[in-house]
Design a protein around this motif. Structure first.
Motif, PDB file in Angstrom:
ATOM      1  N   ASP A 175       0.824  -1.202   0.000  1.00 40.66           N
ATOM      2  CA  ASP A 175       0.000   0.000   0.000  1.00 40.66           C
ATOM      3  C   ASP A 175       0.867   1.264   0.000  1.00 40.66           C
ATOM      4  OD1 ASP A 175      -2.676   1.210   0.143  1.00 40.66           O
ATOM      5  OD2 ASP A 175      -2.028   1.893   2.129  1.00 40.66           O
ATOM      6  N   ALA A 176       1.933   1.259   0.802  1.00 43.91           N
ATOM      7  CA  ALA A 176       2.830   2.423   0.876  1.00 43.91           C
ATOM      8  C   ALA A 176       3.531   2.682  -0.452  1.00 43.91           C
ATOM      9  CB  ALA A 176       3.870   2.225   1.979  1.00 43.91           C
ATOM     10  N   ALA A 177       3.692   1.629  -1.253  1.00 45.09           N
ATOM     11  CA  ALA A 177       4.315   1.763  -2.576  1.00 45.09           C
ATOM     12  C   ALA A 177       3.282   2.107  -3.651  1.00 45.09           C
ATOM     13  CB  ALA A 177       5.047   0.476  -2.945  1.00 45.09           C
ATOM     14  N   LYS A 178       2.082   2.467  -3.199  1.00 44.80           N
ATOM     15  CA  LYS A 178       0.977   2.813  -4.092  1.00 44.80           C
ATOM     16  C   LYS A 178       0.502   1.609  -4.903  1.00 44.80           C
ATOM     17  CE  LYS A 178       2.162   7.716  -4.352  1.00 44.80           C
ATOM     18  NZ  LYS A 178       2.438   7.791  -2.970  1.00 44.80           N
ATOM     19  N   GLY A 179       0.582   0.440  -4.268  1.00 45.93           N
ATOM     20  CA  GLY A 179       0.101  -0.785  -4.898  1.00 45.93           C
ATOM     21  C   GLY A 179      -1.069  -1.362  -4.127  1.00 45.93           C
ATOM     22  N   GLN A 180      -1.471  -2.555  -4.523  1.00 47.71           N
ATOM     23  CA  GLN A 180      -2.591  -3.238  -3.873  1.00 47.71           C
ATOM     24  C   GLN A 180      -2.252  -4.700  -3.701  1.00 47.71           C
ATOM     25  OE1 GLN A 180      -5.768  -2.133  -6.732  1.00 47.71           O
ATOM     26  NE2 GLN A 180      -6.818  -1.389  -4.905  1.00 47.71           N
ATOM     27  N   MET A 181      -2.765  -5.299  -2.613  1.00 48.27           N
ATOM     28  CA  MET A 181      -2.620  -6.738  -2.386  1.00 48.27           C
ATOM     29  C   MET A 181      -4.007  -7.339  -2.229  1.00 48.27           C
ATOM     30  SD  MET A 181      -0.593  -8.927   0.544  1.00 48.27           S
ATOM     31  CE  MET A 181       1.031  -8.586  -0.115  1.00 48.27           C
ATOM     32  N   SER A 182      -4.167  -8.547  -2.780  1.00 46.85           N
ATOM     33  CA  SER A 182      -5.433  -9.258  -2.627  1.00 46.85           C
ATOM     34  C   SER A 182      -5.155 -10.752  -2.571  1.00 46.85           C
ATOM     35  CB  SER A 182      -6.373  -8.931  -3.796  1.00 46.85           C
ATOM     36  OG  SER A 182      -5.808  -9.364  -5.023  1.00 46.85           O
ATOM     37  N   VAL A 183      -6.191 -11.506  -2.246  1.00 42.14           N
ATOM     38  CA  VAL A 183      -6.071 -12.951  -2.163  1.00 42.14           C
ATOM     39  C   VAL A 183      -7.293 -13.590  -2.810  1.00 42.14           C
ATOM     40  CG1 VAL A 183      -7.134 -13.091   0.134  1.00 42.14           C
ATOM     41  CG2 VAL A 183      -5.591 -14.906  -0.619  1.00 42.14           C
ATOM     42  N   ALA A 184      -7.060 -14.730  -3.432  1.00 40.76           N
ATOM     43  CA  ALA A 184      -8.143 -15.535  -3.989  1.00 40.76           C
ATOM     44  C   ALA A 184      -7.978 -16.957  -3.473  1.00 40.76           C
ATOM     45  CB  ALA A 184      -8.098 -15.526  -5.519  1.00 40.76           C
ATOM     46  N   SER A 185      -9.088 -17.575  -3.128  1.00 39.84           N
ATOM     47  CA  SER A 185      -9.049 -18.964  -2.695  1.00 39.84           C
ATOM     48  C   SER A 185     -10.391 -19.590  -3.028  1.00 39.84           C
ATOM     49  CB  SER A 185      -8.774 -19.047  -1.192  1.00 39.84           C
ATOM     50  OG  SER A 185      -8.654 -20.376  -0.772  1.00 39.84           O
ATOM     51  N   PRO A 186     -10.435 -20.621  -3.853  1.00 37.93           N
ATOM     52  CA  PRO A 186      -9.269 -21.294  -4.399  1.00 37.93           C
ATOM     53  C   PRO A 186      -8.599 -20.451  -5.476  1.00 37.93           C
ATOM     54  CG  PRO A 186     -11.257 -22.299  -5.283  1.00 37.93           C
ATOM     55  CD  PRO A 186     -11.687 -21.268  -4.267  1.00 37.93           C
ATOM     56  N   GLY A 187      -7.292 -20.626  -5.552  1.00 37.34           N
ATOM     57  CA  GLY A 187      -6.493 -19.915  -6.535  1.00 37.34           C
ATOM     58  C   GLY A 187      -6.156 -20.817  -7.712  1.00 37.34           C
TER      59      GLY A 187
END
Length: 143
Positions: free
Chosen positions: A111-123
Motif C-alpha cells: 500500500d505504501a508503494a501505491k500498490g494493492q494486495m489481494s487474495v483468492a481462494s481457491p487460486g
C-alpha cells in the motif's frame, strides 16, 4: 532469496517450485519487496506442509499499465471464505502459533508503494493465490 531461505523445508516437503527467470525494476525498496515476498512464500510453504499429495508453489510476474503484478500461487489447503478479509488485519492469524502481523505488514508495504494486495481462494493451483501490484521504476520494464 525467499526460496533459498526456505530451501531446506521446501526440499524436505518435496514442494515443486516455479519462479520467473526475469528481473523487473520496481518503485519499491528492495528490502521491502523482499519482506513482502518472504512472508508470502513462508506462509505458502507452511500451509503446503499441512497437505498430502503434490505440493506446488509458483511465483508469476506480469506487467500491465506501468505496474508489476506478482502472483504467489500454492496448492495448499486454501483460505476459509470467512477469513479472506480478516487475514490482513493486525493480530489475526489462522496459524496455530501465528502472531497475525506478516500479512498485515506485507499489505501495508504494498500500500505504501501505491500498490494493492489481494487474495483468492481457491487460486490457480487450488490453494491460495496472493496477488500484489507495485509501480514499475520509471522507464524500466525488465527482461
Amino acid at each position: 532469496m525467499c526460496i533459498e531461505t526456505n530451501k531446506e523445508t521446501i526440499d524436505r516437503a518435496k514442494i515443486q517450485v516455479k519462479i520467473p527467470q526475469t528481473q523487473t525494476k520496481v518503485a519499491i525498496d528492495t528490502s521491502e519487496l523482499t519482506s513482502i515476498l518472504y512472508n508470502l512464500v513462508e506462509n505458502a510453504v507452511y500451509w503446503l506442509m499441512t497437505v498430502d499429495g503434490e505440493k506446488q508453489l509458483t511465483i508469476e510476474r506480469r506487467i500491465k499499465d506501468g505496474t508489476a503484478i506478482v502472483f504467489v500461487h500454492d496448492s495448499g489447503p486454501g483460505i476459509n471464505e470467512d477469513d479472506m478479509e480478516s487475514i490482513f488485519w493486525p493480530g489475526v492469524s489462522t496459524r496455530p502459533s501465528g502472531m497475525g502481523m506478516g500479512l498485515t505488514i506485507a499489505s501495508e508495504l504494498v500500500d505504501a508503494a501505491k500498490g494493492q494486495m489481494s487474495v483468492a481462494s481457491p487460486g490457480k493451483l487450488g490453494g491460495a493465490t496472493f496477488q500484489f501490484g507495485v509501480p514499475l521504476a520509471q522507464g524500466k520494464v525488465g527482461k
